[in-house]
Design a protein around this motif. Structure first.
Motif: not given
Length: 219
Positions: A14-15, A59-60, A31-32, A71-72
């Motif tokens: 999410d985001d 990132a995962l 971005r998002g 963030s998110g």
């Protein structure tokens, strides 16, 4: 009867936002980004070069550059990964979530025979002995249909073809039977015929094991 709509997803993003430091300040690389993956589902992530596909995968896996700002939310099996301490990420990475990188020649260690590289996650996460891990490495190489698998246990990466090296990478990723498999352009370095073989193999293995698959491609 179970209400499937209330079942928790394998992965919920999410985001998701990632910023990286540059000479001109912070650049927003992601971005998002948001999506949801159910168990046993394949999700395709498609975009041109430089659009942030591989960055999303990193990132995962918790493998972003040290100074990256994230963030998110990334919830994997009901556990939030954003901000998760590295020791806890290490318990997940290679065990419950695994990644097939796009260039096996740079991802594999040229100084170790392939069986030791397949055995590493087995010894780390499942505490196998060297002999048991080597036997399991042979089973995995046979499962990914590496020709003459027993003879190649002690081979080094440079002694294999591109398609054979990619099969070794798949063996490493599957070693601990992960719940989530991330394939980051896994056929980029291969010719068209071998590309089809590798994609068909990944599809078959995911179907057999019921894993979630994130397949990244620019095509």
């Amino acid at each position: 009867m179970n209400d499937l709509s209330s079942a928790k997803p394998l992965l919920q993003v999410d985001d998701l936002r990632v910023s990286l430091p540059t000479a001109r300040g912070w650049a927003q690389a992601l971005r998002g980004v948001s999506w949801r993956m159910e168990r046993g589902q394949t999700v395709g992530l498609i975009g041109e070069s430089g659009s942030g596909k591989s960055l999303t995968a990193l990132a995962l896996m918790g493998l972003l550059p040290e100074r990256a700002r994230v963030s998110g939310s990334i919830v994997f099996k009901e556990q939030e990964l954003v901000g998760l301490p590295e020791p806890q990420m290490c318990q997940l990475r290679g065990a419950r979530m695994a990644m097939i990188f796009q260039e096996p020649m740079t991802a594999l260690n040229p100084l170790h025979p392939i069986w030791k590289q397949i055995a590493e996650p087995l010894r780390l996460h499942q505490h196998m002995s060297a002999s048991d891990a080597k036997a399991r490495a042979l089973q995995l190489l046979e499962r990914v249909q590496l020709p003459r698998a027993r003879e190649r246990l002690d081979a080094y990466p440079h002694e294999l073809s591109g398609g054979q090296r990619q099969r070794v990478m798949i063996s490493i990723a599957l070693a601990c039977s992960p719940d989530l498999l991330i394939a980051d352009e896994p056929t980029t370095a291969l010719d068209v015929t071998v590309q089809k073989e590798v994609l068909r193999l990944i599809q078959q293995l995911v179907r057999e094991d019921g894993m979630g698959l994130l397949l990244i491609s620019h095509d």
